[in-house]
Scaffold this active site. Structure first.
Site, mmCIF file in Angstrom:
data_model
loop_
_atom_site.group_PDB
_atom_site.id
_atom_site.type_symbol
_atom_site.label_atom_id
_atom_site.label_comp_id
_atom_site.label_asym_id
_atom_site.label_seq_id
_atom_site.Cartn_x
_atom_site.Cartn_y
_atom_site.Cartn_z
ATOM 1 N N ILE A 1 -2.818 11.347 -2.331
ATOM 2 C CA ILE A 1 -2.328 9.965 -2.293
ATOM 3 C C ILE A 1 -1.762 9.677 -0.907
ATOM 4 O O ILE A 1 -1.350 10.590 -0.192
ATOM 5 C CB ILE A 1 -1.260 9.727 -3.396
ATOM 6 C CG1 ILE A 1 -1.051 8.234 -3.661
ATOM 7 C CG2 ILE A 1 0.053 10.419 -3.047
ATOM 8 C CD1 ILE A 1 -0.220 7.939 -4.917
ATOM 9 N N CYS A 2 -1.772 8.404 -0.526
ATOM 10 C CA CYS A 2 -1.103 7.948 0.699
ATOM 11 C C CYS A 2 -0.492 6.581 0.386
ATOM 12 O O CYS A 2 -0.184 6.300 -0.764
ATOM 13 C CB CYS A 2 -2.076 7.907 1.889
ATOM 14 S SG CYS A 2 -3.348 6.642 1.759
ATOM 15 N N GLN A 3 -0.361 5.732 1.371
ATOM 16 C CA GLN A 3 0.218 4.417 1.115
ATOM 17 C C GLN A 3 -0.790 3.454 0.498
ATOM 18 O O GLN A 3 -0.484 2.738 -0.442
ATOM 19 C CB GLN A 3 0.807 3.831 2.404
ATOM 20 C CG GLN A 3 1.624 2.564 2.186
ATOM 21 C CD GLN A 3 2.833 2.792 1.278
ATOM 22 O OE1 GLN A 3 3.506 3.795 1.360
ATOM 23 N NE2 GLN A 3 3.086 1.848 0.391
ATOM 24 N N MET B 1 0.331 4.505 -2.921
ATOM 25 C CA MET B 1 1.682 4.140 -3.348
ATOM 26 C C MET B 1 1.866 2.623 -3.428
ATOM 27 O O MET B 1 2.725 2.145 -4.175
ATOM 28 C CB MET B 1 2.720 4.751 -2.407
ATOM 29 C CG MET B 1 2.846 6.266 -2.541
ATOM 30 S SD MET B 1 3.308 6.842 -4.187
ATOM 31 C CE MET B 1 4.986 6.233 -4.311
#
Length: 115
Positions: A81-83, A110
């Site tokens: 996951i990242c932003q 996110m």
């Protein structure tokens, strides 16, 4: 006319960068909620330490993009996951090049998480 060409090129570039990596799965944040306690998965957050510190999912280990991803186990599914999903897609490409087979990217990152 030139501005429309530049806008079209920018859109194509963004879509190209967001396309899924061949051989990786993509899941939604809703699907992620159902697998967070699965011990057969390793959860990796590739955002910066500052981003991770300000808001994170506690099952995810912070390994910023550019970290040595080869230290991750190859016998477990790696969920990244990242932003927004762009950096995690890059991390998935790196993992694929390192020989990882079971890789999952969280679509929307996110920004889409409502935990």
């Amino acid at each position: 006319m030139e501005i429309w060409i530049m806008i079209a090129v920018a859109i194509v570039f963004i879509l190209w960068r967001m396309r899924p990596v061949k051989g990786t799965k993509t899941i939604t944040t809703e699907t992620l909620k159902g697998i967070l306690n699965d011990k057969d998965k390793v959860f990796v957050d590739v955002r910066t330490p500052g981003e991770y510190k300000s808001r994170n999912i506690h099952q995810f280990k912070n390994m910023p993009l550019g970290s040595d991803l080869s230290k991750l186990p190859k016998d477990k599914e790696i969920v990244v996951i990242c932003q927004s999903g762009m950096r995690s897609a890059q991390a998935c490409k790196q993992l694929k090049k390192l020989g990882y087979e079971n890789i999952t990217n969280v679509r929307g990152g996110m920004s889409a998480w409502r935990g």
